[in-house]
Write a protein that holds these residues in place. Sequence first.
Motif, PDB file in Angstrom:
ATOM      1  N   ARG A 179      36.640  39.462  32.835  1.00  0.00           N
ATOM      2  CA  ARG A 179      36.184  38.673  33.945  1.00  0.00           C
ATOM      3  C   ARG A 179      36.226  37.188  33.677  1.00  0.00           C
ATOM      4  O   ARG A 179      36.220  36.743  32.355  1.00  0.00           O
TER       5      ARG A 179
ATOM      6  N   LEU B 175      34.000  37.232  38.267  1.00  0.00           N
ATOM      7  CA  LEU B 175      35.044  37.711  39.140  1.00  0.00           C
ATOM      8  C   LEU B 175      36.161  38.167  38.429  1.00  0.00           C
ATOM      9  O   LEU B 175      36.658  37.891  37.244  1.00  0.00           O
TER      10      LEU B 175
ATOM     11  N   ALA C 102      40.532  40.096  38.973  1.00  0.00           N
ATOM     12  CA  ALA C 102      41.591  40.232  40.032  1.00  0.00           C
ATOM     13  C   ALA C 102      42.851  40.881  39.434  1.00  0.00           C
ATOM     14  O   ALA C 102      43.000  40.759  38.344  1.00  0.00           O
TER      15      ALA C 102
ATOM     16  N   ARG D  88      46.913  41.393  40.603  1.00  0.00           N
ATOM     17  CA  ARG D  88      47.876  40.425  41.166  1.00  0.00           C
ATOM     18  C   ARG D  88      49.092  41.279  41.012  1.00  0.00           C
ATOM     19  O   ARG D  88      49.468  41.713  39.948  1.00  0.00           O
TER      20      ARG D  88
ATOM     21  N   GLU E  78      46.856  39.196  45.819  1.00  0.00           N
ATOM     22  CA  GLU E  78      45.679  39.296  44.828  1.00  0.00           C
ATOM     23  C   GLU E  78      44.507  40.075  45.412  1.00  0.00           C
ATOM     24  O   GLU E  78      44.319  39.831  46.628  1.00  0.00           O
TER      25      GLU E  78
ATOM     26  N   GLU F 279      40.588  40.604  44.374  1.00  0.00           N
ATOM     27  CA  GLU F 279      39.576  39.957  43.564  1.00  0.00           C
ATOM     28  C   GLU F 279      38.353  40.799  44.000  1.00  0.00           C
ATOM     29  O   GLU F 279      38.149  40.995  45.244  1.00  0.00           O
ATOM     30  N   TRP F 280      37.315  41.042  42.998  1.00  0.00           N
ATOM     31  CA  TRP F 280      36.235  41.665  42.873  1.00  0.00           C
ATOM     32  C   TRP F 280      35.102  41.251  42.346  1.00  0.00           C
ATOM     33  O   TRP F 280      35.469  40.571  41.286  1.00  0.00           O
ATOM     34  N   ASP F 281      33.969  41.349  42.499  1.00  0.00           N
ATOM     35  CA  ASP F 281      32.932  40.846  41.859  1.00  0.00           C
ATOM     36  C   ASP F 281      32.213  41.764  40.674  1.00  0.00           C
ATOM     37  O   ASP F 281      32.805  42.772  40.629  1.00  0.00           O
TER      38      ASP F 281
ATOM     39  N   TRP G 235      34.685  42.027  47.960  1.00  0.00           N
ATOM     40  CA  TRP G 235      36.023  41.791  47.336  1.00  0.00           C
ATOM     41  C   TRP G 235      36.893  40.966  48.352  1.00  0.00           C
ATOM     42  O   TRP G 235      36.256  40.660  49.490  1.00  0.00           O
TER      43      TRP G 235
END
Length: 300
Positions: A218, A223, A225, A227, A237, A239-241, A294
């Motif tokens: 991360r 975060l 991601a 891609r 892309e 992206e997630w927390d 996300w």
Amino acid sequence: MSGTEHSIAFGPYSAIITARGGALRELQFQGRHLVVTFGPDGEIPDYRGVICAPWPNRLADGTYSYAGRSFGAALNEPERGTALHGLLTGVEWELRGHTADSVTLAGTVEAGQAYPAGLDVAVTYSLSADGLSATVLTRNTGTETAPYGVCPHPYLVAGSSPLDEWTLELPAREFLAVSAERLLPEGIQPVDGHEFDFRTPRRLGAVKIDHAFTGIVRGEGGLAAVRVLDPAGTGVELEWDANWPWVQVHTADKPAGKDRLGLAVEPMTCPPDAFNSGTDLAHLAPGESHEAGWTIRALS
């Protein structure tokens, strides 16, 4: 049927969300598709874009025990003897709010033979200059503590070239090995030296993936991601927390004609069959909520 749907737009982005499954049916950037779409009528194929709750992925034999009680869900993947992607993928979600650039839908889980408590599962999709951001907020509306997991199920599209030619970046140190016939967990393995090591971006080629990954690398703010880039220079892309310690990646291998249309990228709060293993499982007490988000954005 996919049923009622809701359109939103902001600048170069547009999206269509269906009431069935709270699903992202379409996402475009400057007229370019960023996810594999499906028609407005008929069943949603391959769970494209749905919200999977209160468990993601496979539940072995559709059965589990929780707090001394036994539960059983319908086997919607009978060929593997599993209950797949929870209880809300075929449900019509209620419209809670709709503006020009955002929409909120909610699905309801009832307490019963398959699940110990009622849940209110609300998803909000919103468009901005940064792309499509989404949040799932789930509240236990029942009287019993309940196990919980969730994932979105989009298939990303990098561009017009075949998937084999796309470049993938997947920041995961480990993957969950699964059985060949039922795709159920067998143990965590490192990606070092394995064909699943995409920590350094490289061409997908003919590799076939339908696995959960963890040990996520991360960046700032927790975060991470995935891609994918097309040789023509376009890309996308997701992206997630930090609320999602897992991500399922699937190269959408299907019979000829529908094969490898996109790359499923599914942040998951827990791994497959977590209701039986307990791994990273959330436990929602009555009145308690869980939230995770996300973003999908175009790359060029």
